[in-house]
Design a protein around this motif. Sequence first.
Motif, PDB file in Angstrom:
ATOM      1  N   TRP A 162       0.836  -1.212   0.000  1.00 51.82           N
ATOM      2  CA  TRP A 162       0.000   0.000   0.000  1.00 51.82           C
ATOM      3  C   TRP A 162       0.865   1.254   0.000  1.00 51.82           C
ATOM      4  CZ3 TRP A 162      -5.073   1.249  -0.462  1.00 51.82           C
ATOM      5  CH2 TRP A 162      -5.445   2.528  -0.073  1.00 51.82           C
ATOM      6  N   LEU A 163       1.897   1.280   0.842  1.00 46.83           N
ATOM      7  CA  LEU A 163       2.761   2.456   0.937  1.00 46.83           C
ATOM      8  C   LEU A 163       3.509   2.710  -0.362  1.00 46.83           C
ATOM      9  CD1 LEU A 163       4.209   1.975   4.541  1.00 46.83           C
ATOM     10  CD2 LEU A 163       2.560   3.686   3.812  1.00 46.83           C
ATOM     11  N   GLU A 164       3.876   1.635  -1.067  1.00 41.39           N
ATOM     12  CA  GLU A 164       4.585   1.793  -2.342  1.00 41.39           C
ATOM     13  C   GLU A 164       3.616   1.985  -3.507  1.00 41.39           C
ATOM     14  OE1 GLU A 164       7.654   2.213  -3.055  1.00 41.39           O
ATOM     15  OE2 GLU A 164       8.604   1.810  -1.136  1.00 41.39           O
ATOM     16  N   ASN A 165       2.300   1.940  -3.204  1.00 38.21           N
ATOM     17  CA  ASN A 165       1.262   2.192  -4.210  1.00 38.21           C
ATOM     18  C   ASN A 165       1.310   1.175  -5.348  1.00 38.21           C
ATOM     19  OD1 ASN A 165      -0.929   3.515  -5.124  1.00 38.21           O
ATOM     20  ND2 ASN A 165       0.080   5.463  -5.544  1.00 38.21           N
ATOM     21  N   ILE A 166       1.507  -0.108  -5.026  1.00 34.46           N
ATOM     22  CA  ILE A 166       1.481  -1.152  -6.047  1.00 34.46           C
ATOM     23  C   ILE A 166       0.213  -1.994  -5.868  1.00 34.46           C
ATOM     24  CG2 ILE A 166       3.998  -1.211  -6.151  1.00 34.46           C
ATOM     25  CD1 ILE A 166       3.917  -3.912  -4.737  1.00 34.46           C
ATOM     26  N   ARG A 401       1.987   7.976  -7.553  1.00 34.29           N
ATOM     27  CA  ARG A 401       3.163   7.185  -7.150  1.00 34.29           C
ATOM     28  C   ARG A 401       4.459   7.878  -7.569  1.00 34.29           C
ATOM     29  NH1 ARG A 401       5.207   1.155  -9.066  1.00 34.29           N
ATOM     30  NH2 ARG A 401       6.766   0.958  -7.426  1.00 34.29           N
ATOM     31  N   VAL A 402       4.474   8.466  -8.767  1.00 30.43           N
ATOM     32  CA  VAL A 402       5.672   9.162  -9.253  1.00 30.43           C
ATOM     33  C   VAL A 402       6.004  10.338  -8.337  1.00 30.43           C
ATOM     34  CG1 VAL A 402       6.652  10.501 -11.154  1.00 30.43           C
ATOM     35  CG2 VAL A 402       5.289   8.467 -11.635  1.00 30.43           C
ATOM     36  N   GLU A 403       4.988  11.130  -7.979  1.00 29.77           N
ATOM     37  CA  GLU A 403       5.228  12.288  -7.112  1.00 29.77           C
ATOM     38  C   GLU A 403       5.728  11.854  -5.743  1.00 29.77           C
ATOM     39  OE1 GLU A 403       1.925  14.928  -6.925  1.00 29.77           O
ATOM     40  OE2 GLU A 403       1.833  15.227  -9.093  1.00 29.77           O
ATOM     41  N   ARG A 404       5.182  10.740  -5.236  1.00 31.05           N
ATOM     42  CA  ARG A 404       5.628  10.241  -3.938  1.00 31.05           C
ATOM     43  C   ARG A 404       7.078   9.772  -4.007  1.00 31.05           C
ATOM     44  NH1 ARG A 404       1.929   5.847  -0.972  1.00 31.05           N
ATOM     45  NH2 ARG A 404       0.358   7.469  -1.294  1.00 31.05           N
ATOM     46  N   LEU A 405       7.458   9.136  -5.127  1.00 33.36           N
ATOM     47  CA  LEU A 405       8.838   8.672  -5.295  1.00 33.36           C
ATOM     48  C   LEU A 405       9.806   9.847  -5.380  1.00 33.36           C
ATOM     49  CD1 LEU A 405       8.594   5.736  -7.887  1.00 33.36           C
ATOM     50  CD2 LEU A 405       9.317   5.569  -5.519  1.00 33.36           C
ATOM     51  N   MET A 406       9.392  10.928  -6.030  1.00 36.14           N
ATOM     52  CA  MET A 406      10.292  12.061  -6.265  1.00 36.14           C
ATOM     53  C   MET A 406      10.342  13.038  -5.099  1.00 36.14           C
ATOM     54  SD  MET A 406       9.403  12.834 -10.270  1.00 36.14           S
ATOM     55  CE  MET A 406      10.715  14.006 -10.551  1.00 36.14           C
ATOM     56  N   SER A 407       9.429  12.927  -4.148  1.00 35.88           N
ATOM     57  CA  SER A 407       9.381  13.865  -3.013  1.00 35.88           C
ATOM     58  C   SER A 407      10.165  13.283  -1.847  1.00 35.88           C
ATOM     59  CB  SER A 407       7.934  14.127  -2.591  1.00 35.88           C
ATOM     60  OG  SER A 407       7.187  14.575  -3.690  1.00 35.88           O
ATOM     61  N   VAL A 408      11.417  13.702  -1.716  1.00 38.49           N
ATOM     62  CA  VAL A 408      12.285  13.158  -0.668  1.00 38.49           C
ATOM     63  C   VAL A 408      12.243  14.055   0.553  1.00 38.49           C
ATOM     64  CG1 VAL A 408      14.630  12.436  -0.105  1.00 38.49           C
ATOM     65  CG2 VAL A 408      13.802  12.205  -2.419  1.00 38.49           C
ATOM     66  N   GLY A 409      12.089  13.425   1.722  1.00 39.59           N
ATOM     67  CA  GLY A 409      12.173  14.144   2.992  1.00 39.59           C
ATOM     68  C   GLY A 409      11.207  15.304   3.062  1.00 39.59           C
ATOM     69  N   ALA A 410      11.766  16.506   3.257  1.00 39.91           N
ATOM     70  CA  ALA A 410      10.933  17.687   3.463  1.00 39.91           C
ATOM     71  C   ALA A 410      10.502  18.343   2.161  1.00 39.91           C
ATOM     72  CB  ALA A 410      11.700  18.693   4.313  1.00 39.91           C
ATOM     73  N   HIS A 411      11.031  17.877   1.012  1.00 35.48           N
ATOM     74  CA  HIS A 411      10.721  18.521  -0.267  1.00 35.48           C
ATOM     75  C   HIS A 411       9.396  18.016  -0.822  1.00 35.48           C
ATOM     76  CE1 HIS A 411      14.603  20.466  -0.581  1.00 35.48           C
ATOM     77  NE2 HIS A 411      15.179  19.332  -0.257  1.00 35.48           N
ATOM     78  N   ARG A 412       8.471  18.934  -1.058  1.00 35.32           N
ATOM     79  CA  ARG A 412       7.247  18.580  -1.758  1.00 35.32           C
ATOM     80  C   ARG A 412       7.516  18.607  -3.256  1.00 35.32           C
ATOM     81  NH1 ARG A 412       1.875  21.250   0.988  1.00 35.32           N
ATOM     82  NH2 ARG A 412       1.762  19.851   2.747  1.00 35.32           N
ATOM     83  N   PHE A 413       6.687  17.903  -4.004  1.00 35.84           N
ATOM     84  CA  PHE A 413       6.891  17.855  -5.449  1.00 35.84           C
ATOM     85  C   PHE A 413       6.789  19.254  -6.052  1.00 35.84           C
ATOM     86  CE2 PHE A 413       5.324  17.328  -9.806  1.00 35.84           C
ATOM     87  CZ  PHE A 413       6.343  16.535 -10.330  1.00 35.84           C
ATOM     88  N   ASP A 414       5.858  20.070  -5.535  1.00 34.45           N
ATOM     89  CA  ASP A 414       5.667  21.430  -6.077  1.00 34.45           C
ATOM     90  C   ASP A 414       6.890  22.306  -5.852  1.00 34.45           C
ATOM     91  OD1 ASP A 414       3.166  20.507  -6.578  1.00 34.45           O
ATOM     92  OD2 ASP A 414       2.252  21.408  -4.799  1.00 34.45           O
ATOM     93  N   SER A 415       7.672  22.005  -4.795  1.00 37.18           N
ATOM     94  CA  SER A 415       8.817  22.863  -4.469  1.00 37.18           C
ATOM     95  C   SER A 415      10.074  22.489  -5.252  1.00 37.18           C
ATOM     96  CB  SER A 415       9.110  22.786  -2.967  1.00 37.18           C
ATOM     97  OG  SER A 415       9.552  21.482  -2.618  1.00 37.18           O
ATOM     98  N   LEU A 416      10.049  21.402  -6.025  1.00 41.89           N
ATOM     99  CA  LEU A 416      11.221  20.983  -6.795  1.00 41.89           C
ATOM    100  C   LEU A 416      11.421  21.911  -7.989  1.00 41.89           C
ATOM    101  CD1 LEU A 416      10.558  17.131  -6.785  1.00 41.89           C
ATOM    102  CD2 LEU A 416      12.345  18.319  -5.511  1.00 41.89           C
ATOM    103  N   PRO A 417      12.658  22.024  -8.518  1.00 39.61           N
ATOM    104  CA  PRO A 417      12.892  22.884  -9.700  1.00 39.61           C
ATOM    105  C   PRO A 417      12.061  22.427 -10.900  1.00 39.61           C
ATOM    106  CG  PRO A 417      14.970  22.186  -8.691  1.00 39.61           C
ATOM    107  CD  PRO A 417      13.891  21.425  -8.011  1.00 39.61           C
ATOM    108  N   ASP A 418      11.846  23.346 -11.852  1.00 42.01           N
ATOM    109  CA  ASP A 418      11.013  23.038 -13.025  1.00 42.01           C
ATOM    110  C   ASP A 418      11.578  21.880 -13.832  1.00 42.01           C
ATOM    111  OD1 ASP A 418       9.265  24.997 -12.333  1.00 42.01           O
ATOM    112  OD2 ASP A 418      10.186  26.544 -13.591  1.00 42.01           O
ATOM    113  N   GLN A 419      12.910  21.877 -14.004  1.00 39.98           N
ATOM    114  CA  GLN A 419      13.534  20.793 -14.770  1.00 39.98           C
ATOM    115  C   GLN A 419      13.283  19.441 -14.111  1.00 39.98           C
ATOM    116  OE1 GLN A 419      17.435  23.197 -15.337  1.00 39.98           O
ATOM    117  NE2 GLN A 419      17.601  21.428 -16.692  1.00 39.98           N
ATOM    118  N   THR A 420      13.294  19.446 -12.786  1.00 35.71           N
ATOM    119  CA  THR A 420      13.041  18.204 -12.046  1.00 35.71           C
ATOM    120  C   THR A 420      11.595  17.771 -12.208  1.00 35.71           C
ATOM    121  OG1 THR A 420      14.716  18.869 -10.431  1.00 35.71           O
ATOM    122  CG2 THR A 420      13.217  17.123  -9.773  1.00 35.71           C
TER     123      THR A 420
END
Length: 1136
Positions: A162-166, A401-420
């Motif tokens: 469930w946590l890994e969204n599979i 699932r992609v957003e959860r994988l890319m959001s490490v620690g305190a970084h939200r997906f929205d706060s990541l750079p545009d290229q990321t």
Amino acid sequence: MDASCCRKKKKKRRKKWRVRKKTKAFVMGPVSVDKIIALQRNTTNIRNLCILAHVDHGKTTLADSLVASNGIISSRLAGKLRYLDSREDEQSRGITMKSSAISLHFSKGDEEYLLNLIDSPGHVDFSSEVSTAVRLCDGAIVVVDAVEGVCPQTQVVLRQAWLENIRPVLVINKMDRLIMELKLSCQEAYTHLKKILEQVNAVTGTLFTSKVLEERAEKVKEEEKEGKNLSGDQVYDWSSGLEEADDSHLYFSPDQGNVVFASAIDGWGFSIQQFAYIYSERMGIKAEVLLKTLWGDFYLDAKAKRIMKGAEAKGKKPLFVQLVLNNIWNLYEAVVMRRDQDRVEKVVSSLEIKVAPRDLRHSDPKVLLSAICSQWLPVSQAVLLMVCDKLPSPLNMTAERVERLMSVGAHRFDSLPDQTQKLKMAFIQCSSVDNAPVIIFVSKMFAVDTKALPQYRQRPLSQEEIAQRRELARQRHAERMVADKTVAGNHKEVTHIDANMESLTLKDSKPLQDKETFIAFARVYSGTVKKGQRIFVLGPKYDPAQGLSSLPEGCSATDCVSDVPHLSCCSMESLYLLMGRELEELEEVPAGNVLGIGGLEECVLKSATLSVSPACPPLTPLNFEATPIVRVAIEPKHPSEMPKLVHGMRLLNQADPCAEVLIQETGEHVLVTAGEVHLQRCLDDLRERFAKIEMSVSKPIIPFRETVVRPPKVDMVNEELGKQQKVAVIHQVKEESSQGRLSDSIQVDPSGLVTLTTPNRLATVGIRAIPLPQDVNRILESSSDVIRTLEQINISLREGKTVDISLRTLEAIAGLKAQLENLLQGRKWRNAVERIWAFGPRRNGPNILLNSLKAYKRPSVWQCLSQDDKTYQDGSQPAAPREFDNSIVSGFQLATLSGPMCEEPLMGVCFSVERWDIQSSAASERDSMKEDSISHETLADRRLEESSEDMAAGPSQAISRTEAALADCYGPVSGQLIAAMKEACRHAFQAQPQRLMAAMYTCEIMATAEVLGRVYGVLGRREGRVLHEEMKEGTDMFIIKAVLPVAESFGFADEIRKRTSGLASPQLVFSHWEVISSDPYWVPTTEEEYLHFGEKADSVNQALKYMNAVRRRKGLYVEEKIVEYAEKQRTLSKNK
């Protein structure tokens, strides 16, 4: 006439079904590597899946059946060979210890599928291996024992999926046990299977509910922030989000096609789809109708020849019982129970299958059963059809699932750079085109013997090589014939030819012996990976924003990168196809596939993210369910072999996802593992594979914690304690402290306040120890990451750096503060959260330093929540305490790192600083050290003046502002203050009732009624405590939930199995820390205690036993008497 026509029609239908059944028969031969390489390019038909289950529920047996379907092993050996258990200890123990992958081919009509199957362990000690497997997959087969149902580890693996969204599918395995062991009728078995499905769906429903409620709470919070008009009398409906959310696709139901009923050991399995197609032709009912009615409260009305609802109310047999289970029960009765040869022959002929004569004559009926079932209802066909239909391909990865994988620690997906953020599309598209960015996640590193690598494996000789060897053999033979007739001088030439022959036949294997090569277990999320390709290795703390700003635009991994922190480059020397025990070399691997990568051992420790783009963020770290808790110290038997041990432990640390290797302050090399079985496996690996030396292993190092509690109200015999007793305890502490070396500088107040002065009399601190509430303790322990982040932010703010704090981090810090304010209520804790000075030990532990000084206002630890906090810049603050602030904190950190009882860390203690007097002369230490021109006479005069001013001022709890010089024989004031603070904290701790805290396991035991008493006996002997027991519905099994100290857990599983003859098996998971109620320093003081315990009071004190064991191990003084009240034995007969 009509009857004969009906018979003919029935025969026609039966014949038609038989032909169709034959065409659907599932027969596949061995698949070549070239075929698998071709299938890797069709991403739509790739399925990455793992098998998850509780221990001994049949994962590896099921995997054997799936492997046998590809002709890799014989179908007769499926379940016995355990092909994916390649380790010797896995085979001997009968449990899987590491996750291993294999690629399988499956044909469904015209479609061909590639299945990357990962078998994972079920034992709780190896749940970290499950985490590494789940991350690389898009789906999972959850296996549940038909008798035992949902077990503790089943719940864990469902949560991990469930946590890994599979997406999971369900296999209810060991159906044969319902027939052979429980002797259930078809109707009883149907009821039992319904209950198991309800149990599994209940776990899924709980996970779904918690997710919806969290989202609902976040939504409400956002609405409040936006300032929406919410009426004050509005009632919050917690179920509103649940009613709107659609959860129908989450649950397991046979009519949805995501459940298979199987007996992997007997080789059969089915989904109701198979029976729906069979009976649709035989009965003339549409397959769609049967799909909806074969499972559920439906029955067949023979008169009306219609399917009706309400089987249970009308006492009718459900369709599932009548059309499915009856056939299987009858087969078992004919083949296994009664061994009715005539009925067996009828069954074989009616199914039109061929059974070998030796199987018919075999003494073991299970052989015949397996031969029939593997052709009639092959388990591999049912499971693989379900996998291909119900599990998603890599192309179906959800945006969530992609957003959860890319959001490490305190970084939200929205706060990541545009290229990321643009890389999100690369994950979703899973493209293998040349310009697609390569993104790989390595979930673990595993060690293989270098000789097992494909490049060193013995390969079949080509025709040219065979001809060359034949020619050399003839030449050697001719030379030998000549050598017999000629002089011995030709011997050299023969030797030369022999050497050539040997060089062709045998390669020099000496460099390959005793060497382990590390292979990365990974998945390609985007792009095509090529052999020899250079790539960035992104550490878990890598910040893509920092990387993009530091690196030039268009920078690739071929350029040398050294300036960016947590970013390195490496080359992928080799790529491998994982085939269970075998590895096959590949040149390139497209997106969506699981693979092995060689050449990363210098760059990747345990897991990492690899990418050709520096904009890629490190993917979320793996979520490990098991906590490493069992420690042992290791040393080589021969000291000269210490370098080999260090090297071996480094390799072990890299090879095991959960094991930790560290060097203690004492210099001991310590191995930390998740449990007893895990420890044994790590030691075997170290001894036989990595270090290859003889080792001495200590007894397990049991972790303890030290704490204080509120003074007890009753004594050891439950008599109420008077005030005299409490005063006596304080006086006793005072007497003990007065005997120490700092007796003249320590004062212990009857209320527990300890005042201590530094040796040079320039500083005095007053400390009081207060026990923290249990809930606060629990929150501090679980929020250590948030506290660590908070401390890093505060350090940056103190240094004047600008800190960019993400919104998620601020929310986490604010949440922690709100929780603490909620729990620290009452007069004693008034405004305590704002007055927190520091956390410890290591600045993020579960202890608090509290600022109770009225004259000293320091910056709040929560200053990041209100950036306008200017306390540090306030000129009215005295300079002296501000400069020595760090000394107080350092002393507190040292005191909490090792307590006075047995040098173990403290937990749940609040140290309140209630007095801090420091002369300003101490603050000017640095300046005075630089001013060499000041003469000794001047210093002496200044000291005299200051002492007279101090005498006039009198004792004060305010901070004195006198001026004095400070260089003296006691050294720097800051160092003395650290030592004084540490000693004051230790004495304040001793002034309160002290207790040990033990690490506790949650122990879940499944046992039958007849061995229940023995299980309780073992738990009682090992200081265990039963929380509750319940009977599992539909079985004679009891589930006992208990807590057990880690210190008493070694050998517990073996003892349980021995005492119960294998009928009970415990599952141990680290749970929490618990205070041991007995006082380790207790001695009888009242008359009732003397009467009850005797003058010697020599009954076992569990806390004292643990404390002395730890002190003895650390080489500390242990107060114990070997012989007490010894009396000479006298024999009366000799004295006559």
